[in-house]
Write a protein that holds these residues in place. Structure first.
Motif, PDB file in Angstrom:
ATOM      1  N   GLU A 101       8.637  11.928  -1.232  1.00 47.33           N
ATOM      2  CA  GLU A 101       7.482  12.749  -0.872  1.00 47.33           C
ATOM      3  C   GLU A 101       7.470  13.943  -1.820  1.00 47.33           C
ATOM      4  N   LYS A 102       6.694  13.801  -2.896  1.00 45.75           N
ATOM      5  CA  LYS A 102       6.706  14.765  -3.999  1.00 45.75           C
ATOM      6  C   LYS A 102       8.128  14.893  -4.550  1.00 45.75           C
ATOM      7  N   GLY A 130       8.870  -4.306   8.109  1.00 47.49           N
ATOM      8  CA  GLY A 130       7.918  -5.392   8.261  1.00 47.49           C
ATOM      9  C   GLY A 130       6.566  -5.050   7.676  1.00 47.49           C
ATOM     10  N   ASP A 131       6.176  -3.783   7.799  1.00 46.72           N
ATOM     11  CA  ASP A 131       4.928  -3.279   7.229  1.00 46.72           C
ATOM     12  C   ASP A 131       5.014  -1.762   7.199  1.00 46.72           C
ATOM     13  N   SER A 132       3.890  -1.096   6.979  1.00 48.45           N
ATOM     14  CA  SER A 132       3.917   0.360   6.813  1.00 48.45           C
ATOM     15  C   SER A 132       4.153   1.108   8.117  1.00 48.45           C
ATOM     16  N   LEU A 133       4.158   0.409   9.264  1.00 50.93           N
ATOM     17  CA  LEU A 133       4.343   1.065  10.556  1.00 50.93           C
ATOM     18  C   LEU A 133       5.571   0.582  11.330  1.00 50.93           C
ATOM     19  N   GLN A 179       4.728  11.833  -6.327  1.00 46.23           N
ATOM     20  CA  GLN A 179       4.435  10.658  -5.503  1.00 46.23           C
ATOM     21  C   GLN A 179       4.542  11.014  -4.018  1.00 46.23           C
ATOM     22  N   THR A 180       3.622  10.464  -3.214  1.00 41.05           N
ATOM     23  CA  THR A 180       3.569  10.777  -1.794  1.00 41.05           C
ATOM     24  C   THR A 180       3.408   9.506  -0.979  1.00 41.05           C
ATOM     25  N   GLY A 181       3.479   9.637   0.326  1.00 42.05           N
ATOM     26  CA  GLY A 181       3.266   8.503   1.223  1.00 42.05           C
ATOM     27  C   GLY A 181       4.094   8.515   2.496  1.00 42.05           C
ATOM     28  N   PRO A 182       5.403   8.702   2.495  1.00 37.98           N
ATOM     29  CA  PRO A 182       6.217   8.758   1.282  1.00 37.98           C
ATOM     30  C   PRO A 182       6.187   7.430   0.526  1.00 37.98           C
ATOM     31  N   ALA A 183       6.264   7.518  -0.799  1.00 34.00           N
ATOM     32  CA  ALA A 183       6.343   6.320  -1.627  1.00 34.00           C
ATOM     33  C   ALA A 183       7.658   5.616  -1.325  1.00 34.00           C
ATOM     34  N   ASN A 243       0.799  -1.228   0.000  1.00 32.13           N
ATOM     35  CA  ASN A 243       0.000   0.000   0.000  1.00 32.13           C
ATOM     36  C   ASN A 243       0.837   1.287   0.000  1.00 32.13           C
ATOM     37  N   ARG A 244       2.141   1.190  -0.272  1.00 33.33           N
ATOM     38  CA  ARG A 244       2.982   2.386  -0.361  1.00 33.33           C
ATOM     39  C   ARG A 244       3.852   2.317  -1.626  1.00 33.33           C
ATOM     40  N   PRO A 245       3.227   2.223  -2.805  1.00 30.16           N
ATOM     41  CA  PRO A 245       3.990   1.985  -4.033  1.00 30.16           C
ATOM     42  C   PRO A 245       4.798   3.202  -4.483  1.00 30.16           C
TER      43      PRO A 245
END
Length: 506
Positions: free
Chosen positions: A348-349, A336-339, A325-329, A206-208
């Motif tokens: 980030e842009k 391990g995961d997004s957190l 691109q944002t997320g940061p991508a 979920n952070r491509p």
């Protein structure tokens, strides 16, 4: 109504107030640590798997919260023991045991909660919290406080200048030890060895990131300035000098990507294979929201080696396909995961963002923002070298002279900085107050101890950080240190004086 043995109110709405405090504290601890109570038995359940689940780490904000959470419990238990005339030494032992037992029970129960991660350090921090609560009770309760002050004033040390000076020397040495302990806040020893290496996304997908990457290398130390110049100017330098690399992927467009050093597992495509017409042999492989790479197993060797040295150098060549691109991508991640991550290089842009797991940046590495501007203002290839040592991050973009430097200790958010200095200097202020009470009968020596004891700790800690971490001198930080030390020492002295005056009147 008040008890004869304590100044703490005995009853509240018909119930013993300290017992109510203990019960309420236990309920609050249970809610704060076990909610939403979605217990389940892990697969392949065994005693060994429970203790294996304790392999987690605690970060700065967690440590503060864990201490604060258990303070009311220590306060309430101390009041109950005082009412029942339990000896002071036994009170200390029993309060610590009570806090540690409740904490261990909570951590054990967290092994059966998918949403929680049991952490051995939490047991220590919770035990410290109950002990601090006990100390707060002694400070609050006039009778207990008077007894302690009387014992200190008439102690073995109070009539000897030599012994007082020895104690003050110990106070200064304690300051050096506390100052050196700040190094733990910026170490990488808390890195999780089980995180995989991922390029272009997170494991969760979920952070491509969309762009090209042609090479990535890891070194478990900071390279010299001359080596940085050679890496940036000579494309063949790493090929000819691979002995100091702990991982090296040359992403040449084939369907599997092997670490040239043989120390990390292959990178495998996640999602779908990229289309042949999207390849660019000059820029490397393309990563998209539908196609990214992940190591077939954890990048254990890299995680462990960098965790041991608390240093690294990362070299990569990347080109963004989109400047918004944002997320940061996620471009490169050990996570391990997004957190939960050890390290992430992201976009980030137009800016390059870096997240790094340390005790002060948190388990997601996001508590301190590290951002390099305008790296992705175009879609060209960029050679990036990132080094880390002793809290200092250097990010080189394309040229040796184009470098961005960050010092984690100087980037601490204000609330975290205040907490850090409070945790450092409040105990020193307490020690200084005790020293001052011991030296009460030596008027001139007492004044010298108080003046030096307020000024020197702040100077010592700031000097250590400047010498070891290369941070600049901060008069605000000096003022923070002196403020917390002076306030603690002077407030305790004022309370002692008020109690002495009250006793004389009575």
């Amino acid at each position: 109504m008040r008890n004869n043995n304590t100044s703490v109110p005995k009853y509240l709405f018909g119930f013993a107030s300290d017992k109510l405090l203990v019960i309420a504290s236990i309920i609050i601890v249970a809610i704060a640590t076990l909610y939403p109570f979605n217990f389940s038995i892990p697969q392949n359940f065994s005693i060994s798997t429970i203790f294996t689940s304790f392999d987690n780490t605690s970060f700065f904000n967690d440590q503060i919260n864990n201490v604060l959470l258990f303070m009311p419990l220590g306060f309430g238990i101390a009041s109950i023991f005082q009412r029942n005339k339990v000896k002071a030494f036994l009170q200390i032992i029993l309060v610590i045991i009570a806090g540690a037992s409740l904490s261990f029970s909570v951590e054990l129960l967290q092994s059966f909660l998918p949403s929680r991660s049991p952490t051995p350090a939490d047991i220590l921090n919770n035990s410290i919290g109950t002990f601090v609560g006990l100390g707060c009770f002694y400070l609050y309760d006039s009778r207990s406080f008077s007894n302690i002050i009387g014992s200190i004033e008439n102690s073995y040390f109070s009539n000897s200048n030599k012994k007082i000076i020895i104690l003050f020397t110990g106070y200064i040495l304690l300051t050096f030890a506390i100052g050196m302990s700040w190094q733990n806040n910026i170490s990488l020893r808390e890195w999780n060895a089980n995180f995989p290496l991922i390029l272009g996304n997170e494991t969760t997908g979920n952070r491509p990131w969309q762009g090209y990457i042609s090479q990535i290398s890891f070194i478990d130390e900071i390279v010299s300035n001359n080596q940085v110049k050679l890496i940036l100017t000579n494309q063949n330098y790493l090929f000819k000098n691979q002995d100091f690399l702990i991982a090296n992927y040359d992403l040449n467009g084939n369907n599997n990507y092997r670490d040239k050093t043989g120390k990390l597992p292959d990178l495998l495509w996640q999602g779908e294979l990229p289309k042949l017409e999207n390849r660019d042999t000059e820029k490397g492989i393309i990563l998209t929201p539908n196609s990214w790479l992940k190591s077939s197993e954890s990048a254990k060797f890299v995680n462990q080696k960098i965790g041991e040295t608390s240093e690294f150098t990362i070299i990569t060549t990347i080109a963004s396909a989109n400047s918004n691109q944002t997320g940061p991508a996620r471009i490169i991640s050990l996570s391990g995961d997004s957190l939960h991550r050890n390290l992430t290089i992201g976009q980030e842009k137009q800016d390059l963002q870096l997240r790094l797991r340390t005790p002060i940046t948190g388990q997601n590495g996001s508590d301190i923002n590290i951002s390099v501007p305008k790296v992705f203002s175009d879609t060209n290839n960029h050679r990036i070298v990132i080094t880390y040592s002793k809290g200092i991050i250097n990010v080189y973009v394309d040229k040796y002279d184009n470098v961005y430097k960050f010092n984690l200790l100087e980037l601490l958010p204000n609330n975290q900085k205040i907490f850090s200095y409070a945790v450092t200097f409040l105990p020193l202020g307490l020690c200084l107050a005790l020293l001052s009470i011991i030296a009460k009968r030596k008027f001139n020596l007492n004044r010298i101890i108080l003046a030096i004891g307020i000024l020197f700790p702040s100077l010592i800690v700031e000097s250590i950080l400047i010498h070891l971490n290369g941070k600049s001198l901060s008069f605000i930080n000096l003022a923070f240190g002196m403020f917390f030390t002076a306030c603690t020492a002077l407030l305790l002295q004022a309370r002692t004086a008020l109690l002495s005056k009250s006793e004389l009147i009575n």
